[in-house]
Design a protein around this motif. Structure first.
Motif, PDB file in Angstrom:
ATOM      1  N   CYS A   1       0.645  -1.403  -0.418  1.00  0.00           N
ATOM      2  CA  CYS A   1      -0.362  -0.109  -0.175  1.00  0.00           C
ATOM      3  C   CYS A   1       0.399   1.331   0.415  1.00  0.00           C
ATOM      4  CB  CYS A   1      -1.085   0.176   1.122  1.00  0.00           C
ATOM      5  SG  CYS A   1      -0.634   0.319   2.814  1.00  0.00           S
ATOM      6  N   ILE A   2      -0.079   2.167  -0.209  1.00  0.00           N
ATOM      7  CA  ILE A   2       0.696   3.857   0.149  1.00  0.00           C
ATOM      8  C   ILE A   2       0.042   4.322   0.540  1.00  0.00           C
ATOM      9  CG2 ILE A   2       2.281   4.196  -2.028  1.00  0.00           C
ATOM     10  CD1 ILE A   2       0.099   6.061  -2.899  1.00  0.00           C
ATOM     11  N   LEU A   3       0.377   5.225   1.970  1.00  0.00           N
ATOM     12  CA  LEU A   3      -0.573   6.305   2.515  1.00  0.00           C
ATOM     13  C   LEU A   3      -0.113   7.666   2.456  1.00  0.00           C
ATOM     14  CD1 LEU A   3       0.563   4.055   5.767  1.00  0.00           C
ATOM     15  CD2 LEU A   3      -1.200   3.592   4.169  1.00  0.00           C
ATOM     16  N   LEU A   4      -1.247   8.325   2.445  1.00  0.00           N
ATOM     17  CA  LEU A   4      -1.754   9.612   1.799  1.00  0.00           C
ATOM     18  C   LEU A   4      -2.648  10.149   3.492  1.00  0.00           C
ATOM     19  CD1 LEU A   4      -3.334   9.110  -1.518  1.00  0.00           C
ATOM     20  CD2 LEU A   4      -0.873   9.292  -0.468  1.00  0.00           C
ATOM     21  N   THR A   5      -2.078  11.167   4.118  1.00  0.00           N
ATOM     22  CA  THR A   5      -2.491  11.918   4.661  1.00  0.00           C
ATOM     23  C   THR A   5      -2.599  13.002   4.385  1.00  0.00           C
ATOM     24  OG1 THR A   5      -0.722  12.322   5.804  1.00  0.00           O
ATOM     25  CG2 THR A   5      -2.356  10.790   6.644  1.00  0.00           C
ATOM     26  N   VAL A   6      -3.473  14.724   4.694  1.00  0.00           N
ATOM     27  CA  VAL A   6      -3.295  15.552   5.265  1.00  0.00           C
ATOM     28  C   VAL A   6      -4.045  16.265   6.390  1.00  0.00           C
ATOM     29  CG1 VAL A   6      -5.796  15.130   3.621  1.00  0.00           C
ATOM     30  CG2 VAL A   6      -3.760  17.544   3.489  1.00  0.00           C
ATOM     31  N   GLY A   7      -3.692  17.346   6.429  1.00  0.00           N
ATOM     32  CA  GLY A   7      -3.766  18.205   7.618  1.00  0.00           C
ATOM     33  C   GLY A   7      -3.491  19.716   7.440  1.00  0.00           C
TER      34      GLY A   7
ATOM     35  N   ALA B   1      -1.226  -6.092  10.173  1.00  0.00           N
ATOM     36  CA  ALA B   1      -2.417  -6.686   9.370  1.00  0.00           C
ATOM     37  C   ALA B   1      -1.401  -7.378   8.112  1.00  0.00           C
ATOM     38  CB  ALA B   1      -3.046  -6.051   8.582  1.00  0.00           C
ATOM     39  N   GLY B   2      -0.254  -7.183   8.361  1.00  0.00           N
ATOM     40  CA  GLY B   2       1.096  -7.380   7.400  1.00  0.00           C
ATOM     41  C   GLY B   2       1.517  -7.180   6.007  1.00  0.00           C
ATOM     42  N   ILE B   3       0.092  -5.746   6.006  1.00  0.00           N
ATOM     43  CA  ILE B   3       0.142  -5.082   5.010  1.00  0.00           C
ATOM     44  C   ILE B   3       2.097  -4.249   4.158  1.00  0.00           C
ATOM     45  CG2 ILE B   3      -0.469  -3.540   3.577  1.00  0.00           C
ATOM     46  CD1 ILE B   3      -2.606  -4.358   4.169  1.00  0.00           C
ATOM     47  N   GLU B   4       2.863  -4.563   3.762  1.00  0.00           N
ATOM     48  CA  GLU B   4       4.055  -3.760   3.132  1.00  0.00           C
ATOM     49  C   GLU B   4       3.781  -2.203   2.766  1.00  0.00           C
ATOM     50  OE1 GLU B   4       7.878  -3.316  -0.254  1.00  0.00           O
ATOM     51  OE2 GLU B   4       6.551  -5.127   0.544  1.00  0.00           O
ATOM     52  N   VAL B   5       3.490  -1.149   3.074  1.00  0.00           N
ATOM     53  CA  VAL B   5       4.458  -0.032   3.302  1.00  0.00           C
ATOM     54  C   VAL B   5       5.417   0.598   1.745  1.00  0.00           C
ATOM     55  CG1 VAL B   5       4.071   2.533   4.162  1.00  0.00           C
ATOM     56  CG2 VAL B   5       2.758   0.756   5.316  1.00  0.00           C
ATOM     57  N   VAL B   6       4.761   0.229   0.729  1.00  0.00           N
ATOM     58  CA  VAL B   6       6.039   1.278   0.281  1.00  0.00           C
ATOM     59  C   VAL B   6       5.972   2.316  -0.198  1.00  0.00           C
ATOM     60  CG1 VAL B   6       6.090   0.829  -2.605  1.00  0.00           C
ATOM     61  CG2 VAL B   6       4.745  -0.300  -1.621  1.00  0.00           C
ATOM     62  N   ASP B   7       4.969   3.423   0.136  1.00  0.00           N
ATOM     63  CA  ASP B   7       5.371   4.687   0.449  1.00  0.00           C
ATOM     64  C   ASP B   7       4.356   5.914   1.284  1.00  0.00           C
ATOM     65  OD1 ASP B   7       6.916   6.991  -0.127  1.00  0.00           O
ATOM     66  OD2 ASP B   7       6.701   7.040  -2.245  1.00  0.00           O
ATOM     67  N   LYS B   8       4.333   7.043   1.098  1.00  0.00           N
ATOM     68  CA  LYS B   8       4.103   7.388   2.135  1.00  0.00           C
ATOM     69  C   LYS B   8       3.907   9.145   1.820  1.00  0.00           C
ATOM     70  CE  LYS B   8       6.740   6.443   6.330  1.00  0.00           C
ATOM     71  NZ  LYS B   8       6.665   6.013   6.877  1.00  0.00           N
ATOM     72  N   VAL B   9       2.637   9.521   1.792  1.00  0.00           N
ATOM     73  CA  VAL B   9       2.615  11.021   1.567  1.00  0.00           C
ATOM     74  C   VAL B   9       1.929  11.524   2.462  1.00  0.00           C
ATOM     75  CG1 VAL B   9       1.909  13.376  -0.107  1.00  0.00           C
ATOM     76  CG2 VAL B   9       2.908  10.892  -0.712  1.00  0.00           C
TER      77      VAL B   9
ATOM     78  N   MET C   1       4.216  14.373  -5.477  1.00  0.00           N
ATOM     79  CA  MET C   1       5.036  12.831  -4.442  1.00  0.00           C
ATOM     80  C   MET C   1       3.788  12.164  -4.780  1.00  0.00           C
ATOM     81  SD  MET C   1       5.408  15.345  -1.080  1.00  0.00           S
ATOM     82  CE  MET C   1       6.049  14.346  -0.104  1.00  0.00           C
ATOM     83  N   CYS C   2       2.211  12.714  -5.060  1.00  0.00           N
ATOM     84  CA  CYS C   2       0.805  11.186  -5.148  1.00  0.00           C
ATOM     85  C   CYS C   2       1.434  10.507  -5.848  1.00  0.00           C
ATOM     86  CB  CYS C   2      -0.020  11.640  -5.177  1.00  0.00           C
ATOM     87  SG  CYS C   2      -0.081  12.612  -2.811  1.00  0.00           S
ATOM     88  N   TYR C   3       1.976  11.301  -7.485  1.00  0.00           N
ATOM     89  CA  TYR C   3       2.619  10.626  -8.529  1.00  0.00           C
ATOM     90  C   TYR C   3       3.947   9.353  -8.472  1.00  0.00           C
ATOM     91  CZ  TYR C   3      -0.319  14.027 -10.845  1.00  0.00           C
ATOM     92  OH  TYR C   3      -1.116  15.029 -11.462  1.00  0.00           O
ATOM     93  N   THR C   4       4.678  10.176  -7.517  1.00  0.00           N
ATOM     94  CA  THR C   4       5.765   8.991  -7.603  1.00  0.00           C
ATOM     95  C   THR C   4       5.636   8.017  -6.409  1.00  0.00           C
ATOM     96  OG1 THR C   4       6.984  11.348  -7.749  1.00  0.00           O
ATOM     97  CG2 THR C   4       8.145   9.223  -6.607  1.00  0.00           C
ATOM     98  N   ALA C   5       4.438   8.434  -5.361  1.00  0.00           N
ATOM     99  CA  ALA C   5       4.142   7.132  -4.121  1.00  0.00           C
ATOM    100  C   ALA C   5       3.649   6.165  -5.548  1.00  0.00           C
ATOM    101  CB  ALA C   5       3.391   7.999  -3.314  1.00  0.00           C
ATOM    102  N   ALA C   6       2.411   6.704  -6.025  1.00  0.00           N
ATOM    103  CA  ALA C   6       1.463   5.610  -6.846  1.00  0.00           C
ATOM    104  C   ALA C   6       2.496   4.918  -8.111  1.00  0.00           C
ATOM    105  CB  ALA C   6       0.907   5.990  -7.458  1.00  0.00           C
ATOM    106  N   ASP C   7       3.697   5.391  -8.722  1.00  0.00           N
ATOM    107  CA  ASP C   7       3.964   4.921  -9.151  1.00  0.00           C
ATOM    108  C   ASP C   7       5.168   3.712  -8.623  1.00  0.00           C
ATOM    109  OD1 ASP C   7       3.621   6.469 -11.378  1.00  0.00           O
ATOM    110  OD2 ASP C   7       5.834   7.632 -11.506  1.00  0.00           O
TER     111      ASP C   7
END
Length: 183
Positions: free
Chosen positions: A111-117, A143-151, A170-176
């Protein structure tokens, strides 16, 4: 490859824009979007039925989408953060994933994780956005999910603050990175 993107905001603002940017790196047949603001679903009741049966006893719009979650290879989880907390919608979604987490259905996925504040990056309360992200990371780890990137997007008060910002890049890069990890 199948990716499920979860929009954890009922507003049509920055969180949605981050998810849309990330999803643009996948073809339409590779991506399913669960927009928590557009479905009716209930809170986890803590009944522990899922611990005994590996199924949730709640029958609602979210339960009808859980097959897509189980079959996905990867996820994009996105949530606004306030007071170091995820949105209520995202927290409820994570709670409702318990049947999958307890039996290992999510283990080995990515997965990738995205947060905004709204806190500015250099402000004394910027840690709030970091803490919200840690909450999602902790769930993924368990849960055993590997975090590939985060923004983490800071300083986004109005619904359009993220438009044309470096955070979208940064979202484009994380998705790539997520896409590459699945190939």
């Amino acid at each position: 490859m199948k990716v499920v993107a979860v929009v954890g905001s009922i507003r049509r603002g920055n969180t949605l824009k981050m998810v849309q940017a990330s999803c643009s790196r996948f073809s339409s047949d590779e991506i399913d979007i669960i927009d928590l603001g557009n479905i009716k679903f209930s809170y986890c009741t803590g009944c522990l039925y899922c611990d005994e049966t590996q199924q949730c006893c709640i029958d609602d719009d979210l339960s009808k989408l859980m097959g897509k979650v189980a079959e996905a290879d990867a996820y994009i989880f996105a949530s606004p953060v306030r007071w170091s907390l995820l949105s209520g919608e995202m927290k409820t979604f994570i709670d409702r994933l318990n049947p999958f987490a307890t039996i290992g259905t999510l283990s080995g996925k990515k997965c990738i994780l995205l947060t905004v504040g709204q806190s500015e990056k250099e402000s004394e309360d910027a840690f709030s956005i970091d803490e919200g992200l840690k909450s999602m990371e902790f769930f993924c780890e368990n849960a055993g999910i590997e975090v590939v990137d985060k923004v983490k997007a800071y300083g986004c008060l109005s619904e359009t603050d993220i438009s044309d910002s470096a955070y979208l890049e940064m979202c484009y890069t994380a998705a790539d990175r997520l896409r590459s990890s699945l190939l």
